[in-house]
Design an enzyme around this catalytic site. Structure first.
Site, PDB file in Angstrom:
ATOM      1  N   LYS A 106      33.111  32.027  -9.544  1.00  0.00           N
ATOM      2  CA  LYS A 106      33.509  33.322 -10.179  1.00  0.00           C
ATOM      3  C   LYS A 106      33.530  33.220 -11.651  1.00  0.00           C
ATOM      4  O   LYS A 106      33.243  34.573 -12.196  1.00  0.00           O
ATOM      5  CB  LYS A 106      35.030  33.758  -9.833  1.00  0.00           C
ATOM      6  CG  LYS A 106      35.178  34.045  -8.354  1.00  0.00           C
ATOM      7  CD  LYS A 106      36.679  34.249  -7.998  1.00  0.00           C
ATOM      8  CE  LYS A 106      36.581  34.425  -6.290  1.00  0.00           C
ATOM      9  NZ  LYS A 106      38.026  34.553  -6.034  1.00  0.00           N
ATOM     10  N   ASP A 129      39.847  40.909  -7.439  1.00  0.00           N
ATOM     11  CA  ASP A 129      40.921  39.923  -7.297  1.00  0.00           C
ATOM     12  C   ASP A 129      42.270  40.696  -8.031  1.00  0.00           C
ATOM     13  O   ASP A 129      43.552  40.679  -7.519  1.00  0.00           O
ATOM     14  CB  ASP A 129      40.844  38.789  -7.657  1.00  0.00           C
ATOM     15  CG  ASP A 129      39.780  37.850  -6.629  1.00  0.00           C
ATOM     16  OD1 ASP A 129      39.747  38.249  -5.411  1.00  0.00           O
ATOM     17  OD2 ASP A 129      39.124  37.166  -7.251  1.00  0.00           O
TER      18      ASP A 129
HETATM   19  P1  NAP Z   1      38.324  27.677  -8.758  1.00  0.00           P
HETATM   20  O1  NAP Z   1      38.010  28.437 -10.068  1.00  0.00           O
HETATM   21  O2  NAP Z   1      37.587  26.443  -8.621  1.00  0.00           O
HETATM   22  O3  NAP Z   1      39.730  27.382  -9.421  1.00  0.00           O
HETATM   23  C1  NAP Z   1      40.220  26.151  -8.432  1.00  0.00           C
HETATM   24  C2  NAP Z   1      41.894  25.822  -9.050  1.00  0.00           C
HETATM   25  O4  NAP Z   1      42.614  24.966  -8.397  1.00  0.00           O
HETATM   26  C3  NAP Z   1      42.005  25.486 -10.678  1.00  0.00           C
HETATM   27  O5  NAP Z   1      43.119  25.852 -11.464  1.00  0.00           O
HETATM   28  C4  NAP Z   1      42.017  23.873 -10.331  1.00  0.00           C
HETATM   29  O6  NAP Z   1      42.886  23.237 -11.454  1.00  0.00           O
HETATM   30  C5  NAP Z   1      42.883  23.814  -9.150  1.00  0.00           C
HETATM   31  N1  NAP Z   1      43.078  22.689  -8.507  1.00  0.00           N
HETATM   32  C6  NAP Z   1      41.736  22.124  -7.807  1.00  0.00           C
HETATM   33  N2  NAP Z   1      42.218  21.100  -7.167  1.00  0.00           N
HETATM   34  C7  NAP Z   1      43.601  20.742  -7.621  1.00  0.00           C
HETATM   35  C8  NAP Z   1      44.334  19.527  -7.172  1.00  0.00           C
HETATM   36  N3  NAP Z   1      43.897  18.667  -6.475  1.00  0.00           N
HETATM   37  N4  NAP Z   1      45.535  19.460  -8.179  1.00  0.00           N
HETATM   38  C9  NAP Z   1      45.932  20.593  -8.605  1.00  0.00           C
HETATM   39  N5  NAP Z   1      45.216  21.792  -8.873  1.00  0.00           N
HETATM   40  C10 NAP Z   1      44.066  21.889  -8.499  1.00  0.00           C
HETATM   41  O7  NAP Z   1      38.657  28.473  -7.555  1.00  0.00           O
HETATM   42  P2  NAP Z   1      38.984  30.113  -7.175  1.00  0.00           P
HETATM   43  O8  NAP Z   1      37.712  30.676  -7.142  1.00  0.00           O
HETATM   44  O9  NAP Z   1      39.988  30.483  -8.595  1.00  0.00           O
HETATM   45  O10 NAP Z   1      39.869  29.969  -5.860  1.00  0.00           O
HETATM   46  C11 NAP Z   1      41.402  29.152  -5.960  1.00  0.00           C
HETATM   47  C12 NAP Z   1      42.026  29.410  -4.948  1.00  0.00           C
HETATM   48  O11 NAP Z   1      42.303  30.857  -4.519  1.00  0.00           O
HETATM   49  C13 NAP Z   1      41.316  29.148  -3.391  1.00  0.00           C
HETATM   50  O12 NAP Z   1      42.352  28.327  -2.614  1.00  0.00           O
HETATM   51  C14 NAP Z   1      40.796  30.449  -2.951  1.00  0.00           C
HETATM   52  O13 NAP Z   1      40.922  30.246  -1.520  1.00  0.00           O
HETATM   53  C15 NAP Z   1      42.044  31.245  -3.390  1.00  0.00           C
HETATM   54  N6  NAP Z   1      41.821  32.645  -3.316  1.00  0.00           N
HETATM   55  C16 NAP Z   1      42.159  33.518  -2.413  1.00  0.00           C
HETATM   56  C17 NAP Z   1      41.711  34.888  -2.468  1.00  0.00           C
HETATM   57  C18 NAP Z   1      42.197  35.875  -1.226  1.00  0.00           C
HETATM   58  O14 NAP Z   1      41.475  36.683  -1.158  1.00  0.00           O
HETATM   59  N7  NAP Z   1      43.163  35.251  -0.695  1.00  0.00           N
HETATM   60  C19 NAP Z   1      40.964  35.403  -3.447  1.00  0.00           C
HETATM   61  C20 NAP Z   1      40.513  34.393  -4.473  1.00  0.00           C
HETATM   62  C21 NAP Z   1      41.006  33.178  -4.539  1.00  0.00           C
HETATM   63  P3  NAP Z   1      41.823  22.604 -12.756  1.00  0.00           P
HETATM   64  O15 NAP Z   1      41.547  23.603 -13.615  1.00  0.00           O
HETATM   65  O16 NAP Z   1      42.714  21.371 -13.203  1.00  0.00           O
HETATM   66  O17 NAP Z   1      40.646  21.865 -11.777  1.00  0.00           O
END
Ligand code: NAP
Length: 305
Positions: free
Chosen positions: A83, A119
């Site tokens: 994203k 989102d």
């Molecule tokens: P992203 O940009 O890769 O961000 C991932 C986030 O998770 C970062 O803040 C990262 O922290 C954190 N993280 C990853 N592994 C971790 C760990 N082991 N411990 C603590 N923090 C951790 O991903 P994204 O696109 O924003 O998506 C994030 C989540 O939102 C996903 O689970 C996705 O399924 C969900 N989501 C759902 C919807 C929906 O429609 N329901 C829409 C959007 C997103 P760091 O910065 O420290 O790496």
């Protein structure tokens, strides 16, 4: 249940699926419920185009964005981890998405790639639907505010005028400038139990936007003993089963939801952008629930929320 095919970059290089005109790009993406809701809507609208999954690794994103319009795609959704990485690949960015600093929807039109973000508006609708409250009246704590979804959700909360915004991230340096940008109502804290214990007593709504909970072995990002029963807990993860955070919230008696409603509302807003007219929300909801219901009955576990 037979899983629909998950396509990859190699398929895109030599595309032979003329009806597939929309997709979700991610890594991982095989779990995505998006095709179920979008295809239900396209079918109900009697449109011939369909929506699929594309498994695209981070180092393949630039080539995929170049190939998609050539292959005839009209639009795609982006999920983890694309994203924010997609921003330099865009010709235009919608002003709303620019403010949110992340893009989850691409439109391919007239040799131009335009990025949007659904989102942010989607979370406002999801919280209203799940808990009957407005984000603007809440003191909100966002876990994973440094990620693409978390950053967009946090900025949307600020745009809505939320009473207080606590940004939480494993890597603190990723949210410090965001907190400054969002103004005096926002603070940045690390994802540590002592920091959560300090801030949760003055919070109404917790939103998990980390990816913690997507894997079966994951623990709750907040220990159950820190969750008071008065809290509203929204997990953006929508695996269909109860997430670890939801289990912790259930243990504490706190109202909670998984992220299916966010998926539904952001998806409906994306489809409206692609088609240029309103879409059948209830058909999309049924498509999603059928998909998730089939998955959870296969695994023998139900979402008990
Ligand atoms: P992203 O940009 O890769 O961000 C991932 C986030 O998770 C970062 O803040 C990262 O922290 C954190 N993280 C990853 N592994 C971790 C760990 N082991 N411990 C603590 N923090 C951790 O991903 P994204 O696109 O924003 O998506 C994030 C989540 O939102 C996903 O689970 C996705 O399924 C969900 N989501 C759902 C919807 C929906 O429609 N329901 C829409 C959007 C997103 P760091 O910065 O420290 O790496």
């Amino acid at each position: 249940m037979s899983e629909p095919k998950c396509y990859c970059l190699n398929d895109l290089r030599d595309w032979h699926e003329p009806s597939l005109r929309y997709a979700v790009l991610g890594d991982p993406v095989a779990h995505s419920a998006s095709p179920a809701m979008h295809n239900a809507a396209l079918e109900a609208l009697k449109l011939p185009e369909r929506y699929c999954r594309l498994w695209i690794h981070p180092d393949e994103l630039a080539e995929a964005v170049r190939l998609l319009p050539e292959a005839g795609f009209r639009g795609v959704n982006l999920t983890i981890p694309h994203k924010t990485d997609v921003l330099p690949l865009l010709d235009r960015i919608d002003p709303g998405a620019k403010k949110l600093g992340a893009v989850n929807t691409l439109v391919f039109q007239d040799n131009t790639v335009t990025g949007h973000n659904t989102d942010g508006p989607g979370i406002v609708r999801a919280i209203r639907e799940e808990f009957g409250v407005e984000v603007k009246n809440q003191r909100v704590l966002i876990l994973g505010a440094g990620g693409g979804a978390g950053r967009a959700i946090a900025t949307q909360c600020a745009l809505e005028g939320s009473l207080k915004i606590v940004l939480v991230n494993r890597s603190l340096e990723k949210i410090e400038s965001l907190a400054r940008q969002l103004g005096p109502g926002a603070v940045a804290v690390p994802l540590l139990p002592e920091a959560l214990a300090e801030h949760l007593p003055s919070i109404d709504l917790v939103i998990n936007a980390t990816s913690v909970g997507m894997k079966s072995e994951d623990h709750s990002p907040i220990p159950a003993h820190l969750i008071e029963s008065r809290l509203l807990v929204y997990d953006t993860i929508y695996a269909g089963l109860v997430t670890p955070l939801q289990m912790a919230a259930n243990e504490s008696g706190a109202r909670n939801s998984n992220g299916l409603s966010l998926l539904l509302h952001q998806g409906a807003l994306s489809l409206e952008i692609w088609l240029g007219h309103p879409v059948p929300l209830e058909v999309m909801r049924r498509g999603l629930l059928d998909f998730v219901g089939a998955k959870s009955s296969l695994s023998g576990k139900k979402n008990t929320r």
